[in-house]
Scaffold this active site. Structure first.
Site, PDB file in Angstrom:
ATOM      1  CG  HIS A 210      -2.098  -1.049   0.972  1.00  0.00           C
ATOM      2  ND1 HIS A 210      -3.581  -0.376  -0.373  1.00  0.00           N
ATOM      3  CD2 HIS A 210      -2.664  -1.758   1.668  1.00  0.00           C
ATOM      4  CE1 HIS A 210      -3.740  -2.229   0.027  1.00  0.00           C
ATOM      5  NE2 HIS A 210      -3.924  -2.156   1.007  1.00  0.00           N
TER       6      HIS A 210
ATOM      7  CB  VAL B  47       0.634 -21.782  21.841  1.00  0.00           C
ATOM      8  CG1 VAL B  47       0.858 -20.889  23.242  1.00  0.00           C
ATOM      9  CG2 VAL B  47       1.822 -21.556  21.078  1.00  0.00           C
TER      10      VAL B  47
END
Lengths: 583, 418
Positions: free
Chosen positions: A131, A255
C-alpha cells in the site's frame, strides 16, 4: 463524568444496559452477554478511547456461541523441554518476516504455526497490495509501519527472488469536482504523510496508463509507490529463508497455554510438549488477543472481519494495470447515498492486476464471530461483484475462475498493536494486523528484532546468514533461449504439468526440495501455482497427487489437500488393487 | 523430412480429433507434425473404459482405449511425426505461415507449419464456475478428474457422493463409482431435462437405482477438511433457487458434470473469432477458421456427444489443412433462429466446394415430430423430418448447397407442427 462513565452511558443507551463497563489495567473492560454479534462489535467500537485507555477488552459473550479454535491432529513431544531464546507464535507474513530478521543473529529461534503450512490465514487470503498509505492517519502505527515497510519491499523481494510489480495504485474520480477539489487535498495529504510522486492523471492520459479505466473516469490520482506482491509466495519465501538460516519452523503446533511467574513467561504449552523460551513474540493473527491474554499482556480485542474477493481469468488481465479504487467521496448517479466504506473499515475494494497476471476484485467486509470462517456466500460474492462491476465495466460472472474469503484481525482501535510487553517482561506483541499489514510486515520485523536484542542482550551476528534465497523462476516468463538452457540442465523443466499456468514438473519438484517442503496439494499450489488457473486443477490435480506420493514414498491415499484430515483418495479400486494402484 | 522443423500441417492435440486429422492430412501427402501434451496419445479416451464408442464408425461397441487404439494403428502406418510430452507455449502467424514455440523434455523447439489444425479438446466447468459456496474442503471433483483417479490411477476419490449435473461423464461416473462399491446418493440437474444421452440415463442411473433430481441444484458444500455434506435446493424455471426447499445431504464428495468448455486459448492467441454458442471457433464448411490456414475440429470446435463425430469432423479438417490454399475465401453466413442451439459450420466459403456440406446441429429444446428446414436465401432446399430432436443429442446432415454460390445466406430452422 469520567471517561468510563461516558463510555458506559453510550453503550447502555445504544447497545444494552446489561453491559458492565469497567477500567482494568488501564483498559476498558466490557462484560456481559448479548444475542447479536453486531451489537457486541458496536459496543466494542463505542468503548474506544485512545487518549485515556490502552485499549478495549471486549469480553461480551455471544449467546450460544462457542469460540472454537481449529487444532492440529498431531500430538507428540517433539518440542518438549526445548529452551529456545525466542519463540515466535504464528506463521503468517509477520511471523515469518520476524523469523527471517532474527535469523541474522545467532539466537536459537523457533517459529510455531498451528496449521500444516505457513501463510494459511490472512497471509494467503488477501489482495497482495503493497500500500501507498494515503488513507492512513499521521500518528497511527499503521501509517508509521506502512511507509517504512513499503520502502523495504524492493530489496526484500530481490533478495528472496519474489516478484514485485511496482505498477502504482490509482484512485479514480467519478465527478469533475473530485478531480478539482479532492485531488489537491490528496496531494496535500501525500506531502504531509511523506508519500512521494502522487500526481493527477487527466482522463485521456489515464486511459492509456490504465487499460481498465472505467468509461466515466474524470481522471485519477496516480500513486507510483503502490505495488503488488504474491502474499503467500512472499510468506513462504520468508519462511524458507529463515529456515535456511537456522530458524526451526514447527508446523502443526498450537500453543495451548502459558505459565507466568513475576510478570514473565516461564513455559509455553503446546500439543508437541512444553517449550521454555526466553522471549515470546506474538504474531498469532486472529488469535493474537488469546496469546496476549495467556501472557497477561492483553490490552486489545481481535474481532474477525471477513472479506471476499474474486479472481478473474488471465484473459481479462487488461481489466487492470494498476490497483484501482474509486474515489470514495462521490456517489454513483442514480444511487441513493454513497456507500460509506470507511465506516466498515475497508477502502471499499478494488480492481487489482496481480503479479500472476490475474485480475483480483475485492474485498468486501463483514464482521463475524468466527475467527477462521473462510466460507463464501452468494450474497457476499454479489455484493463485491455488483459494487466493483461499476469500475470494471467489462467484467462478467463468466470471467470469474475462483473466489475466496479471508479473515482480517483488527482491534477495536483499528490500529496495529506493535510493542514490547506492558504487563509481561518477555513478550513482544505484533497484533491487530490487518491491511496494510502485508506492507508493514518488514518494518514491524525490524522493530521486533531490535526489541528482542534489547530484551535478550548479547546479540551475536549469525556469520552464516545469507539473505538470498535461490528460487527457480516461473520458466514460462523466460525467453526461449533461457528456458532452453534450464531444460537442457534438467529435462523435467520441459514437461508441463499444469497447462493453465504453464508449470513444469521440474518447478514442482524444486518446491519439494526447498528448506520448507510441505507435501500437500494446496501447499504446492501456494508455492508454484499448479491448479490456480482456469481449470482449477481439473487436469493437473491427479498428476500432482501422483508426483507427491512418489516423492514422499507413500501410497496415493497418503496425500491430502490441506490439513491432515483433508483426504483426497480412499484407497485402491477393485482393479487397482490387482495391478498395484496405478503404479 | 526427418528432424526438419518445417511441416505442411501441424496438428495440436493427440486425442481422437488430432489423431484423425493428422492421419487424414498425411494421406493427402502432406508432411505432418502431431503435438501431444501428455505421455500417450488418445486424449480423454484413455480414461473412458466404458463401452459404446465406435458404433457409427466401426459398427462395434468399443471402449475408449480400444477406439483410440484403432486410430493410433492407422496413424502408425503414416509418416506423421508424433511429439509427445510437448506443450505449445506460443503460436504466431508470420508471412502466411505459422511459427509454433514448443516446450519438450529435450528443450525448446520452434517449428514452422503451412497449416495448423487445432484439436485441443475441452475442459470441465468447475464448482466455482457454477458458483457453489461454502467451505473449501477436499472431496469436490469434476467428473473427469474423478474418472482419472479411478480409471488411470486406480484409486477411489469417494465412498458416498452426490453428483451435480447430468452430463454424460457424470452419468458414466455414477455407474463407475457404484460398480467400485461407492454409494451414489443422487444426480442433481438444474435443468428440467437431462443433459446427457438418453441411453446413459437408462444404463447408468435407472439400471442402478440412482435417483435423478431434475430442476435441482447444489448451492453449498460443508466440511473443514474433507467434505461432509452438501446443500441441495429446488430451482424455478429461471434456474433460481426456491427459498425453503434447501436440504442437507451428508456425503464425502461432490462430483460435478456441469458442462464442458472448448479449449481455445491458442485460437485466441491468433485472434480467431469464437462462436458465443459453441465456444469454439467460427468455421466454414472446410472447418477453416477466420484465420486462413488454421482449422478447428473435435471438442475444441464444439462439444460432441459421440467420439465418432469427432473423428469424422477431424478427418475433414485434416484433409483440407493438407491442401494448398488457393484463391481468397468469400464468406456467407449460415444462420438459424432460436429453434437451434447451434450450427457448425457458421459460415460458407462460396469460393470453395459447396456440393457436400456437412452440417452439425442441436435443437434448443426437446421436440417430437419436428421438421428441419434449410433454405438458401428465400428458397427452401431441404425439409427433413425427425421423430425426436433432443439438445443433448447432436445431429448431422450432408447438404448440397451449390446454389448458395450467389446467395447472401443459408438459413436453418426447426419447425414443430402443433
Amino acid at each position: 463524568m469520567n471517561f468510563i462513565n461516558k463510555i458506559e452511558k453510550k453503550i447502555h443507551e445504544s447497545v444494552s444496559p446489561l453491559i458492565k463497563v469497567s477500567l482494568e489495567n488501564k483498559c476498558v473492560l466490557l462484560e456481559g452477554e448479548l444475542p447479536s454479534w453486531d451489537a457486541i462489535v458496536t459496543a466494542g467500537t463505542l468503548a474506544v478511547d485512545k487518549k485515556h485507555s490502552l485499549g478495549v477488552i471486549n469480553n461480551i459473550k455471544l449467546t450460544g456461541f462457542e469460540d472454537v479454535i481449529r487444532k492440529p491432529a498431531v500430538e507428540d513431544s517433539s518440542l518438549d523441554g526445548t529452551t529456545p531464546d525466542i519463540l515466535i507464535i504464528g506463521g503468517g507474513v509477520v511471523g515469518c518476516c520476524i523469523a527471517r530478521e532474527l535469523s541474522k543473529y545467532s539466537y536459537n529461534t523457533i517459529l510455531v504455526e498451528k496449521g500444516y503450512d505457513v501463510a494459511l490465514a490472512a497471509s494467503s487470503h488477501n489482495d497482495g497490495d503493497v500500500h501507498v498509505g494515503i488513507d492512513l492517519h499521521n500518528g497511527t502505527q499503521k501509517h508509521h509501519y506502512n511507509g517504512r515497510g513499503n520502502a523495504l519491499y524492493d530489496d526484500l523481494c530481490k533478495e528472496l527472488e519474489v516478484s514485485l510489480q511496482r505498477t502504482g495504485h490509482t484512485i479514480v474520480f467519478y465527478k469533475n469536482w473530485e478531480a478539482k477539489i479532492i485531488y489537491p487535498l490528496l496531494k496535500l495529504q501525500s506531502k504531509l504523510l511523506g508519500i512521494k510522486g502522487v500526481r493527477f492523471s487527466p482522463p485521456e492520459e489515464f486511459k492509456t496508463l490504465e487499460t481498465g479505466a472505467p468509461s466515466w473516469s474524470k481522471g485519477a490520482a496516480f500513486m507510483p509507490s503502490g505495488a503488488e506482491v504474491s502474499p503467500y509466495k512472499l510468506t513462504v519465501a520468508l519462511a524458507e529463508n529463515a529456515a535456511a538460516n537456522g530458524v526451526k519452523i514447527s508446523l502443526n503446533t498450537i500453543v495451548s497455554g502459558m505459565t507466568t511467574e513475576n510478570g514473565a513467561i516461564t513455559a509455553v504449552q503446546t500439543n508437541r510438549g512444553t517449550i521454555r523460551p526466553k522471549l515470546v513474540i506474538n504474531a498469532a493473527g486472529v488469535f493474537a488477543d488469546k496469546i496476549a491474554d495467556m501472557a497477561g499482556d492483553r490490552t486489545f480485542t481481535i474481532h474477525a472481519r471477513k472479506g471476499t474477493s474474486l479472481i478473474l481469468d488471465k484473459k481479462c488481465q487488461a481489466y487492470a494495470v494498476t490497483s484501482m479504487t474509486k474515489s470514495p467521496f462521490s456517489k454513483y448517479d442514480g444511487e441513493e447515498k454513497r456507500v460509506e466504506d470507511a465506516k466498515k473499515h475497508t477502502k471499499g475494494g478494488g480492481i487489482i492486476h496481480t503479479v500472476d497476471n490475474n485480475v483480483l476484485i475485492g474485498p468486501s467486509a463483514t464482521e463475524t464471530p468466527y475467527r477462521e470462517d473462510t466460507t463464501t456466500s452468494k450474497e457476499e460474492l454479489d455484493e463485491i461483484y455488483n459494487k466493483l462491476k461499476k469500475i470494471s465495466e467489462k467484467m462478467t460472472y463468466g470471467d470469474v475462475i475462483t473466489y475466496f474469503s479471508g479473515v482480517r484481525a483488527p482491534t477495536y482501535e483499528e490500529d496495529f498493536v506493535v510493542r514490547k510487553g506492558l504487563f509481561c517482561k518477555n513478550i513482544i506483541e505484533t497484533a491487530g494486523i490487518q491491511s496494510p499489514g502485508l506492507t508493514a510486515a518488514p518494518a514491524i520485523a525490524q522493530d521486533a528484532a531490535a526489541w528482542s536484542i534489547e530484551i535478550l542482550g548479547n546479540a551475536k551476528k549469525n556469520e552464516a546468514y545469507n539473505p538470498n534465497r535461490k528460487h527457480t523462476p516461473h520458466l514460462a516468463d523466460l525467453s526461449v533461449a533461457e528456458r532452453d538452457e534450464y531444460i537442457k540442465k534438467n529435462p523435467d523443466y520441459g514437461e508441463i504439468v499444469c497447462r493453465c499456468e504453464e508449470i513444469s514438473k521440474g518447478e514442482i519438484l524444486d518446491a519439494l526440495n526447498s528448506p520448507l517442503p510441505v507435501y500437500t496439494v494446496d501447499a504446492i499450489k501456494r508455492r508454484v501455482r499448479p491448479g490456480m488457473g482456469r481449470c482449477q486443477g481439473g487436469f493437473c490435480s491427479p498428476l500432482i497427487v501422483k508426483m507427491l506420493a512418489e516423492k514422499a514414498g507413500t501410497p496415493l491415499e497418503g496425500i491430502v489437500k490441506a490439513e491432515t484430515e483433508s483426504t483426497i483418495l480412499y484407497g485402491a479400486t477393485k482393479i487397482g488393487e490387482e495391478v498395484g494402484n496405478g503404479k | 523430412m526427418a528432424n526438419s522443423n518445417y511441416f505442411d500441417v501441424a496438428v495440436i492435440g493427440g486425442g481422437p480429433a488430432g489423431i484423425a486429422a493428422a492421419t487424414a492430412a498425411s494421406k493427402e501427402g502432406a508432411s505432418v507434425f502431431l503435438i501431444e501434451r501428455e505421455a500417450r496419445l488418445g486424449g480423454i479416451l484413455k480414461q473412458c473404459i466404458h463401452d459404446g464408442f465406435g458404433l457409427m464408425r466401426f459398427g462395434e461397441r468399443l471402449s475408449g482405449p480400444e477406439y483410440a487404439e484403432r486410430y493410433i494403428d492407422l496413424l502408425k502406418e503414416t509418416a506423421v511425426e508424433v511429439s509427445l510430452l510437448t506443450f505449445v507455449a506460443d503460436i504466431k502467424k508470420e508471412n502466411g505461415e505459422f511459427k509454433l514455440t514448443l516446450v519438450t523434455r529435450a528443450g525448446m523447439r520452434v517449428i514452422t507449419a503451412h497449416s495448423v489444425v487445432l484439436a485441443t479438446g475441452c475442459r470441465e466447468r468447475t464448482a466455482k464456475q457454477v458458483l457453489i459456496q461454502g467451505t473449501r474442503p477436499s472431496g469436490v471433483f469434476t467428473a473427469g478428474t474423478a474418472q482419472h483417479f479411478v480409471n488411470i490411477l486406480g484409486n477411489m476419490p469417494s465412498k458416498k457422493c452426490v453428483i451435480l449435473g447430468s452430463g454424460d461423464i457424470g452419468l458414466i461416473m455414477a455407474r463407475r463409482l457404484t460398480l467400485e462399491g461407492a454409494k451414489v446418493l443422487g444426480v442433481f440437474e438444474v435443468k428440467s431435462t437431462p443433459s446427457g444421452l438418453t441411453r446413459n440415463i437408462a444404463q447408468c442411473l435407472t439400471d442402478y437405482d440412482i435417483p435423478l433430481h431434475l430442476s435441482h441444484t447444489i448451492t453449498r458444500v460443508f466440511g473443514e477438511d474433507r467434505l461432509t455434506a452438501v446443500e441441495t435446493a429446488q430451482v424455478d424455471e429461471k434456474m433460481n433457487v426456491i427459498k425453503g426447499t434447501e436440504k442437507i445431504i451428508e456425503c464425502d464428495s461432490l462430483i460435478l458434470s456441469v458442462g464442458l468448455i472448448p479449449e481455445n486459448e491458442l485460437a485466441e492467441k491468433l485472434n480467431i473469432p469464437l462462436d458465443r454458442k459453441t465456444k469454439g471457433a467460427v468455421v466454414d464448411q472446410n472447418l477453416m477458421t477466420a484465420c486462413e490456414g488454421v482449422y478447428s475440429c473435435g471438442n475444441a470446435l464444439h462439444v460432441n456427444d459421440l467420439v465418432d463425430y469427432v473423428s469424422e469432423g477431424a478427418e475433414l479438417a485434416g484433409k483440407y489443412a493438407a491442401q494448398k490454399r488457393s484463391g481468397t475465401p468469400k464468406y456467407i453466413d449460415v444462420q438459424s433462429d432460436a429453434s437451434l442451439l447451434y450450427i457448425v459450420p457458421q459460415k460458407l466459403n462460396i469460393n470453395s466446394d459447396l456440393s457436400q456440406v456437412k452440417v452439425y446441429f442441436r435443437s434448443s429444446s426437446p421436440v417430437d415430430g419436428a421438421t428441419l428446414r434449410v433454405s438458401v436465401d428465400d428458397t427452401e432446399v431441404l425439409a427433413k423430418r425427425y421423430a425426436h430432436l433432443r439438445p443433448p443429442e447432436m445431429e448431422s446432415i450432408t447438404l448440397d448447397l451449390s446454389q448458395a454460390k450467389n446467395a447472401k445466406a443459408v438459413n436453418l430452422k426447426i419447425e414443430v407442427k402443433k
